[in-house]
Design an enzyme around this catalytic site. Structure first.
Site, short mmCIF file in Angstrom:
data_model
loop_
_atom_site.label_atom_id
_atom_site.label_comp_id
_atom_site.label_asym_id
_atom_site.label_seq_id
_atom_site.Cartn_x
_atom_site.Cartn_y
_atom_site.Cartn_z
N GLY A 21 0.86 -1.19 0.00
CA GLY A 21 0.00 0.00 0.00
C GLY A 21 0.89 1.23 0.00
O GLY A 21 2.07 1.13 -0.33
N GLN A 22 0.33 2.35 0.41
CA GLN A 22 1.09 3.61 0.35
C GLN A 22 2.31 3.55 1.28
O GLN A 22 3.44 3.82 0.85
CB GLN A 22 0.17 4.77 0.76
CG GLN A 22 0.74 6.14 0.38
CD GLN A 22 -0.22 7.27 0.77
OE1 GLN A 22 -1.15 7.04 1.54
NE2 GLN A 22 0.02 8.45 0.25
N PHE A 23 2.12 3.19 2.54
CA PHE A 23 3.25 3.18 3.49
C PHE A 23 3.44 1.81 4.12
O PHE A 23 4.06 1.69 5.16
CB PHE A 23 3.00 4.22 4.60
CG PHE A 23 2.85 5.62 4.08
CD1 PHE A 23 1.69 6.34 4.35
CD2 PHE A 23 3.81 6.21 3.30
CE1 PHE A 23 1.52 7.63 3.87
CE2 PHE A 23 3.66 7.50 2.81
CZ PHE A 23 2.51 8.21 3.10
N ALA A 24 2.89 0.77 3.51
CA ALA A 24 3.07 -0.55 4.11
C ALA A 24 3.24 -1.59 3.01
O ALA A 24 2.70 -1.42 1.90
CB ALA A 24 1.86 -0.92 4.97
N VAL A 26 3.14 -5.96 2.66
CA VAL A 26 2.84 -7.21 3.38
C VAL A 26 3.63 -8.33 2.71
O VAL A 26 3.56 -8.48 1.49
CB VAL A 26 1.33 -7.54 3.33
CG1 VAL A 26 1.04 -8.82 4.11
CG2 VAL A 26 0.51 -6.38 3.92
N ASP A 139 -13.07 1.03 6.15
CA ASP A 139 -12.52 0.79 4.80
C ASP A 139 -12.97 -0.57 4.27
O ASP A 139 -12.18 -1.30 3.68
CB ASP A 139 -10.98 0.86 4.84
CG ASP A 139 -10.40 1.08 3.43
OD1 ASP A 139 -9.20 0.76 3.23
OD2 ASP A 139 -11.15 1.53 2.54
C1 LIG Z 1 -2.53 -9.67 2.67
C2 LIG Z 1 -2.70 -10.48 3.94
C3 LIG Z 1 -2.94 -9.87 5.14
C4 LIG Z 1 -3.09 -10.64 6.25
N1 LIG Z 1 -3.00 -11.98 6.17
N2 LIG Z 1 -2.76 -12.56 4.99
C5 LIG Z 1 -2.62 -11.86 3.89
#
Ligand SMILES: Cc1ccnnc1
EC number: 2.7.11.1
Length: 293
Positions: A21-24, A26, A139
């Site tokens: 995302g903008q500041f994160a 995963v 959201d």
């Molecule tokens: C993208 C995401 C977030 C949390 N758990 N699994 C996948």
């Protein structure tokens, strides 16, 4: 949850990126000792108060506080640990690997009512859990709803980056969320509340049944104008064969006045959710279990 100072790198191997995302960002990570896999959300810390990059400590701590408070529901992603480095806070979450509900819908263009109602019912159960704890998500959209496992019907809400605790009677005003999903009170900068989430559930339901977005305009201002005028319609192309229960369910959520908008409890009692559609997946699951004997 874990708060000790073992460095994140000493515990986990970082594998593939799952989303950003903008500041994160995963990433999928693996616990070296147990082999267990998780989703680690790396949130870039804001370095200077005047900077516009990165996330403030206050907002990061709010997300962690919300994740801690809402743990323990099968349709909400589970928080496992929190680590901090010089540049990031790392939130370790349960791995949800079935793909976005959004992609599942796109693959089918739109869902039949049976499947849509079963997904919406799970989203309502997760939202009821949040609202019962005075947490609003702010959201809710198909990208933030994922299938736990591919080919299975269990969903999890995975992102609480904009969520906040709203004590009853308190007012929160903020321009948050994704334009095509926000409620009129967000556009008009009026107090937000659990009702703001319920409008978004209406938008998600409309999308699951039709593949189209009810208020989306050619630009942000047109979208906002459609929202504040509650300007939408059930096009015959996608809604001709849709039950009146499904349309009534959506219409009870696209209500400008937050006091008249259906609550999560009222939605769970709605015939479209309580009726055969809402329980079909359970019935189908039950039937396939009997068949497999
Ligand atoms: C993208 C995401 C977030 C949390 N758990 N699994 C996948």
């Amino acid at each position: 949850i874990h708060f000790d100072d073992t460095p994140f790198e000493d515990v986990f191997d970082v594998e593939t990126e799952l989303g950003s995302g903008q500041f994160a960002v995963v990433r999928r990570v693996r616990d070296r000792k147990t082999g267990e896999r998780y989703a680690a959300k790396f949130i870039k810390k804001r370095r200077y108060a005047t900077s516009r990059r990165g996330v403030t400590r206050q907002n990061i701590e709010r997300e962690v506080r919300v994740l801690q408070k809402i743990r323990g529901h099968s349709n909400v992603v589970e928080l496992r640990a929190v680590y901090e480095t010089a540049s990031d806070v790392i939130i370790v979450l349960e791995l949800v690997s079935g793909g976005e509900l959004f992609d599942h819908v796109c693959a089918k263009e739109c869902l039949d009512e049976v499947e849509a109602a079963a997904f919406v019912k799970q989203i309502l159960l997760a939202v009821r859990h949040l609202h019962s704890l005075h947490v609003v998500h702010l959201d809710i959209k198909p990208e933030n709803v994922m299938l736990k496992q591919r080919g299975e019907s269990q969903i999890k809400i995975i992102d609480f980056g904009l969520s906040r605790e709203i004590e009853p009677g308190a007012t929160v005003k903020d321009m948050v969320g994704t334009p095509e999903f926000v409620a009129p009170e967000v556009v008009n900068y009026e107090p937000l509340s659990p009702a703001t989430d319920m409008w978004a559930v209406g938008v998600v339901t409309y999308i699951l049944l039709s593949g189209g977005s009810p208020f989306l305009g050619d630009n942000r201002d047109e979208t906002f104008s459609n929202i504040t005028r509650v300007r939408y319609h059930f096009s015959d192309r996608y809604f001709k064969n849709t039950s009146k229960h499904a349309k009534d369910f959506i219409s009870r959520l696209f209500v400008r006045n937050v006091d008249q908008r259906a609550t999560v409890e009222e939605c769970l009692q709605h015939p479209w959710i309580r009726g055969p559609e809402g329980n079909a997946i359970d019935i189908r699951k039950a039937s396939c279990i009997t068949i497999s004997h």
